[in-house]
Design an enzyme around this catalytic site. Structure first.
Site, PDB file in Angstrom:
ATOM      1  N   HIS A   1       2.054   1.827  -3.448  1.00 18.50           N
ATOM      2  CA  HIS A   1       1.033   2.451  -4.308  1.00 18.50           C
ATOM      3  C   HIS A   1       1.009   3.962  -4.085  1.00 18.50           C
ATOM      4  CE1 HIS A   1      -0.759  -1.228  -5.834  1.00 18.50           C
ATOM      5  NE2 HIS A   1      -0.946  -1.705  -4.618  1.00 18.50           N
TER       6      HIS A   1
ATOM      7  N   THR B   1       0.833  -1.206   0.000  1.00 22.39           N
ATOM      8  CA  THR B   1       0.000   0.000   0.000  1.00 22.39           C
ATOM      9  C   THR B   1       0.866   1.253   0.000  1.00 22.39           C
ATOM     10  OG1 THR B   1      -1.708  -1.192   1.204  1.00 22.39           O
ATOM     11  CG2 THR B   1      -1.804   1.211   1.271  1.00 22.39           C
TER      12      THR B   1
END
Lengths: 346, 346, 346, 346
Positions: D47, D44
């Site tokens: 990202h 995450t």
């Protein structure tokens, strides 16, 4: 037993079937011979009758078709134990190998090497049927032959529905063919808080209502996602039984299910299905179960309990009854969509 | 809120209780104040009223007793989120620690360090009750206060009954006190094939019949083992719910259960119980579950679903209703054996 | 096959047995004849040898005893399918009816009407053994006959242990007879966080350590409740496997188990057992499972996987090996307490 | 606590991040302040760093990123109970509502209304982190900060893997990113008979071998279906953990799974996935579970047990360690594919 009998025979490749006189089958030492009292037409029989691609690839005429049956044993093979002439029986139509991993661990309905009565060898739309004793199920005498002959398809619905936690839960049944209709009744009998029945056919939805649906939804007219989400306070249903075989129906169902909910698939999809797995399955924490067949014999015990106790009344699903001579009318009714189960009597 | 209210108070060690005027409780920032609409008498309240050994060891008068309640929130503490004045609520009576292994793994009903409303701190037999917001349950407005107040004991029955696989199964409920009676109704609603209700009291068996028992058996007159074994074709029942607290009843039940069956114990036994574990548990392959409390909040959701859908109708179990001023009559009814649940109104 | 063979025979009522020459058994069409490669002595064989009350009531001499076996098929009955001369096999010793509810629902180990090889009909302590083909299990050729003969008792331990959730859990095994010792190894292989092994015999505790016990406790010297509660931060163990058959051991175990924990009983208790059900089972929210036999064939698949993968090494439990001629020494070792499993070779 | 600290901040829309000095966060009464000892980079975080579509839609700069952490409490809010200065902790990064159906029934990881640390509010790549006390997990002092910071992603792997029956089963892990690698180790620790690890990257397969894979398969070179079917005697694996996020990989896996087997999906798929549901799911009788997050706190207990007992050794998965000042190198390593987990120290 020697002699002749009448039977519905797929006599050649192509659509249709004929009623003709054939020899009464000679039983092997592990078989019994059953005098047929009632049979019912399955979707599989319809595939064979209509001669679709599946049938053309699988069926080798001539073949006596049919596998849903109730009747009395009239002859018992020499090695058969535990069954007698006069016993009132139905049959599991899957003949299993008995030796694979699945057969030896209580999952015989997933046997790798099984054959099907009325598909791979002669079936039951006849005056008499030869059946392996391993496939027999004993009926209570109080169960009518019509209902007793339905235990095979009801069993599909029982396995699908009772593989889920149903009591106090909200349940959506998508697709109200016969098995969907049975599932509505089973979910209601098992204490679902609410059963939503969904189809595009008002005739079938009318039967679903009689089977105990709390709400029927015609998805042709209505936004089924909106209706169910509103009625469940935006939570969605706990259990979604997909029995339509329709991609859109499945995709919609994944939008009205509760996070952490359960989906069961008892459908044949004509093509591949495209799914948004990340959003609809992973992030929703869903469990999806593919279901086929009937557990031998756990599902049969449950099915019989539902029928014998009166908790499940399937009379509304039996929409047509014909003598075997009028079998063509039965297949017409099956093809019309305006039917539930069709009974044929020898 | 300031002012006075009436309350049923255990004012001193020994039998009995008094209705007296006390201060309306001052709430803490994590509490709400509830205006009581209906309460019901629990067996625990009866122990305290009768002042048995358990009560003498546990209770520290003065204490407002009672914990089964429905009412409206009239005041909300400063740190409480999600609850408003006017909300219609019931309560879970176990105040849990929230930090032990059980609390942190979905088993808060097995918390090591819990206290009970009306036992360890002031309860609800009063005009107003102070309750921690963590213990609140929101009721549907369509649920009557009488029935809403019963959700705590119904929850015991729901946890016990629905911890078993019930649909299509045969179930024996041993002991038809209120929780046994609720269990009869829950098992029927969850699709048990047959529910056998057993007690020594015909009055209670009469209520059990109304709750959906397939057969009621007075074990004082009848050999319950014989009756059940015969009716189950010598198989025994799938599920045995022991709610009598009686050693003989438990031992008998282990003789009419199916090999591989399930037993649930929701009972307090006055003494140790002597069991033939080898023959009755090991060789029969039984599973025995001890059950206490209610899952927070899974059991409450299930209980509410059963009541809101109308699947479980508990009106037959409510046998007496009194204003709080006549609470003595309520306790007399509870002690008589000729009663189900007794409602007290403020 | 015709001819003579040697066999260990219980030839008359009373203690002891004799090695004698008998006829090689004639097989029926559903049987096979096995040439025995290794056998092992079960506790049941010891009961028969010692002629205790159970044996006196059950056994009808003369009888070839023994049921734990590995060997090669040398003759195949006319109706047997799927088995050939030369196949390397072991056997399930329970001959089941195949027709009762339990047999037809995946619980054949709880069959109402079963008989046992070496108990109800001639067994395997011999050069050759006649066995129904339905009872055969195919061994990997890489498995030694000694270990292959142990799969029946290892299966008891597998069923008991793997009926619980083991991975990341704390497990106490009470009683380190052979099955307890297997269970220690199985729990370790299945990822138990800690396995506590408890016995009164240091010899057996020494083997338990080799099987993977995290801690061994001699309950004769040590307060087992104190030790386990301290080591589990006063939580108690998640899983308690009672394999001692001793009332005090069972009662103690219920004091060192976690609220909400799981107990399995694979024991024969000589007398009734007195339990404080309210405090120890109900209020602790325990689940107690009585375990017997082996699931056919799920347990056998699991047992074979543990052995074939090397995850479970049972070599430490095999403490004695004798030719069949010295079987008396084997029974002496079994009676001594200073033994694990005893292998006999024909 | 007042003062300044360094933190990795996403300071504007677009790729990259900066290390800068910011104020130490002021805690609210329900928070604690943690002095960070170790953190690790999640996919995450990558990202967000790379600023892909998901990040552009979700993130609102400026934001301190990161959520995988171990550290010591240095300040405790006024309403926090049960936590003290000096406690050694990690955190669950999902802040849940606590009031929805999922939160109230033991499924808080499926909360409808949650926010994420380091995504929706400031995170932990800093000297200090402000965290709600409800999200704290207490670490054993013997656990290193590096490993303790990994419990969040290990928890994903634990939930996925231990939602299946693993002991004695064959398991295929598809995709050997960090979570796949943890799953290999967890399946091995939980007693899988064999773990097949599959990826297209030999570097990662090398780590998989060290984590306990029985066989590693590079699906770029090898027909993974052939290899697995042959090695499982044409049965297929019992359990298939899909962690690649690749459609072809998923479709292939459904071809090497056993009839009646279990599939878990812990993947984000960039597009819809097209499946042959009839043949691959329905007729094979598969169960597919979508998995997300970590059960609070059941998964944390299991994760800690695996690490504290030494059953799961994740040291091989930690491939890079940097001081926070060199965080850019950490993100380069994460983007390279030639990495496992990357630790950042404040």
């Amino acid at each position: 037993m020697n002699g002749k009998m009448k039977a519905i025979v797929k006599d050649k490749c192509g659509a249709g079937a004929v009623l003709k006189e054939v020899n009464i089958p000679q039983i092997n030492p592990d078989d019994v011979l059953i005098e047929v009292q009632a049979t019912s037409i399955c979707g599989t029989d319809l595939h064979i009758y209509n001669w679709d691609n599946w049938a053309a690839n699988r069926i080798d005429p001539p073949l006596v078709i049919g596998h849903e049956i109730a009747g009395k044993i009239v002859e018992v093979g020499g090695r058969v134990e535990g069954w007698d002439v006069g016993d009132y029986v139905s049959i599991e139509c899957h003949k299993i190998c008995g030796r694979c991993y699945q057969c030896r661990t209580g999952q015989a309905h997933l046997c790798h090497d099984y054959s099907i009565l009325g598909v791979d060898f002669d079936g039951v739309f006849a005056d008499y049927a030869r059946v392996p004793a391993t496939n027999l199920w004993r009926n209570k005498v109080t169960l009518s032959p019509e209902v007793a002959s339905l235990q095979d398809p009801i069993g599909n619905a029982v396995l699908t529905t009772l593989s889920q936690d149903i009591s106090t839960k909200t349940v959506a049944v998508m697709g109200c063919g016969s098995i969907g209709l049975f599932s509505v009744g089973i979910a209601a009998a098992a204490g679902a808080e609410k059963v939503y029945a969904i189809d595009v056919n008002d005739y079938r939805l009318g039967i679903a209502k009689k089977m105990g649906a709390y709400m029927t939804i015609n998805s042709r007219d209505t936004d089924v996602i909106d209706v169910i989400m509103e009625d469940t306070y935006n939570e969605g249903v706990d259990v979604f039984l997909e029995m339509s075989g329709n991609e859109t129906a499945l995709v919609n169902g994944l939008k009205f299910i509760k996070y952490g909910g359960n989906v069961a698939l008892l459908s044949v999809y004509p093509n591949k299905v495209s799914l948004d797995l990340s959003n609809d399955v992973v992030f929703q924490g869903l469990t999806i179960r593919g279901i086929t067949g009937r557990r031998m014999w756990d599902t049969w015990y449950k099915t019989a309990a539902l029928l014998n106790s009166g908790q499940l009344d399937v009379s509304h699903v039996i929409t047509h009854k014909f003598p075997m001579e009028r079998f063509e009318e039965g297949f017409v009714a099956m093809n019309s969509g305006e039917s539930g189960k069709v009974i044929l009597y020898p």
